[in-house]
Design a protein around this motif. Structure first.
Motif, PDB file in Angstrom:
ATOM      1  N   VAL A  23       0.834  -1.215   0.000  1.00 14.34           N
ATOM      2  CA  VAL A  23       0.000   0.000   0.000  1.00 14.34           C
ATOM      3  C   VAL A  23       0.864   1.259   0.000  1.00 14.34           C
ATOM      4  CG1 VAL A  23      -1.611   1.397   1.372  1.00 14.34           C
ATOM      5  CG2 VAL A  23      -2.007  -1.060   1.099  1.00 14.34           C
ATOM      6  N   ALA A  24       1.859   1.302   0.873  1.00 16.22           N
ATOM      7  CA  ALA A  24       2.637   2.531   1.066  1.00 16.22           C
ATOM      8  C   ALA A  24       4.004   2.503   0.410  1.00 16.22           C
ATOM      9  CB  ALA A  24       2.791   2.802   2.560  1.00 16.22           C
ATOM     10  N   LYS A 180       1.486   8.233  -4.251  1.00 15.75           N
ATOM     11  CA  LYS A 180       0.988   6.997  -4.845  1.00 15.75           C
ATOM     12  C   LYS A 180       1.950   6.460  -5.902  1.00 15.75           C
ATOM     13  CE  LYS A 180      -3.287   5.109  -6.771  1.00 15.75           C
ATOM     14  NZ  LYS A 180      -4.704   5.408  -7.069  1.00 15.75           N
ATOM     15  N   ALA A 183       5.077   5.124  -4.300  1.00 17.14           N
ATOM     16  CA  ALA A 183       4.855   3.806  -3.687  1.00 17.14           C
ATOM     17  C   ALA A 183       4.953   2.696  -4.732  1.00 17.14           C
ATOM     18  CB  ALA A 183       3.492   3.770  -3.000  1.00 17.14           C
ATOM     19  N   VAL A 233      -4.191  -0.055  -2.844  1.00 19.87           N
ATOM     20  CA  VAL A 233      -3.515   1.201  -3.204  1.00 19.87           C
ATOM     21  C   VAL A 233      -4.028   1.766  -4.530  1.00 19.87           C
ATOM     22  CG1 VAL A 233      -1.551   0.190  -4.484  1.00 19.87           C
ATOM     23  CG2 VAL A 233      -1.264   2.347  -3.257  1.00 19.87           C
ATOM     24  N   ASN A 238      -3.710   9.982  -3.103  1.00 18.86           N
ATOM     25  CA  ASN A 238      -2.352  10.268  -2.636  1.00 18.86           C
ATOM     26  C   ASN A 238      -2.330  10.584  -1.146  1.00 18.86           C
ATOM     27  OD1 ASN A 238      -0.974  10.014  -5.141  1.00 18.86           O
ATOM     28  ND2 ASN A 238      -1.803  11.989  -5.763  1.00 18.86           N
ATOM     29  N   VAL A 241      -2.657   7.381   0.945  1.00 17.18           N
ATOM     30  CA  VAL A 241      -1.404   6.622   0.914  1.00 17.18           C
ATOM     31  C   VAL A 241      -0.382   7.263   1.848  1.00 17.18           C
ATOM     32  CG1 VAL A 241       0.569   5.933  -0.512  1.00 17.18           C
ATOM     33  CG2 VAL A 241      -1.755   5.726  -1.414  1.00 17.18           C
TER      34      VAL A 241
END
Length: 265
Positions: A23-24, A180, A183, A233, A238, A241
């Motif tokens: 996700v991050a 985003k 990531a 995600v 953004n 995240v």
């Protein structure tokens, strides 16, 4: 019954770390390393292998998912960073092996890792709080990008973290990506750095000296976590995240501080 419970714990560690990692853009190693340190079941070299294999499984699944959904990476920047990180990772792993294995100083190595990681994560957390007031850049010189990747790879391999938070921060600060995109590109870089780390071990020491009894369970958690995290995600903004990234970093800082205190006392 007790062993089944232990298997479940390590599966859950792989699952949760990989879900957050996907996700991050954290990768998962940044979570797995301090948590396994906290449990104290494995030595540092084994933790490095377990972390790298789980993160590689997560990154593979995430990249497949991103590709199917049409989310593209900045392959020029990310590929150059990945190449740099591979060479930096080799040097970082060599130095780690010298200190932790050849010189037989696991406690000293663990302290250096935890203290350095806590400091870097604190700086990253402060940066994300202040980043709207700071200038971001767009580096285009390939030699500079390669050098940045080398430094990222070195730190990631020595600290045994996969490099996620460092990647995300650098991609935002030096290449003006949003949270985003940073990531997603971070996962791309992590894939190559962890793959190279495992290949290096296979070609040098081999895996026979490592206790890999929990490897399968953590890899399964990594695959499922990569699928769940990448699915999440894609649908997030953004800002969302970034919030998850910051909360995760803060929690990991406290875990590392706890590990430092344990090593000292």
């Amino acid at each position: 019954m007790e062993m089944i419970f232990i298997f479940i714990i390590y599966f859950v560690i792989g699952l949760l770390a990989s879900t957050l990692g996907a996700v991050a853009g954290l990768g998962g190693g940044i979570i797995i390393k301090p948590v396994l340190d906290l449990f104290g079941h494995f030595d540092l070299p084994t933790i490095g292998v377990l972390s790298a294999a789980t993160v590689l499984a997560m990154a593979t699944m995430s990249l497949v998912k991103f590709r199917k959904k049409g989310h593209k990476t900045d392959k020029v920047v990310s590929s150059i960073l990945a190449v740099g990180s591979i060479f930096g990772g080799i040097l970082g792993k060599v130095i780690f092996n010298i200190i932790a294995i050849s010189l037989n100083m696991p406690t000293v190595t663990g302290f250096i890792q935890s203290a350095t990681l806590a400091l870097l994560l604190t700086l990253i957390f402060i940066y994300f709080i202040k980043k709207d007031k700071l200038t971001s850049f767009v580096f285009k010189n390939r030699l500079i990008i390669l050098t940045i990747g080398f430094i990222l790879g070195f730190l990631s391999a020595f600290l045994g973290i996969g490099g996620g938070p460092l990647n995300v921060t650098i991609l935002i600060l030096l290449f003006s990506m949003n949270a985003k995109n940073a990531a997603i590109n971070s996962i791309y870089i992590i894939f190559f750095s962890q793959l190279s780390a495992l290949i290096l071990i296979a070609l040098t020491t081999g895996f026979s000296s490592y206790d890999l009894s929990m490897l399968v369970y953590m890899i399964i958690g990594g695959i499922i976590g990569g699928f769940i995290g990448s699915s999440i995600v894609i649908k997030m903004s953004n800002t969302q995240v970034e919030k998850i990234f910051n909360i995760s970093i803060l929690v990991i800082i406290f875990v590392n501080i706890y590990n430092i205190v344990n090593l000292l006392y």
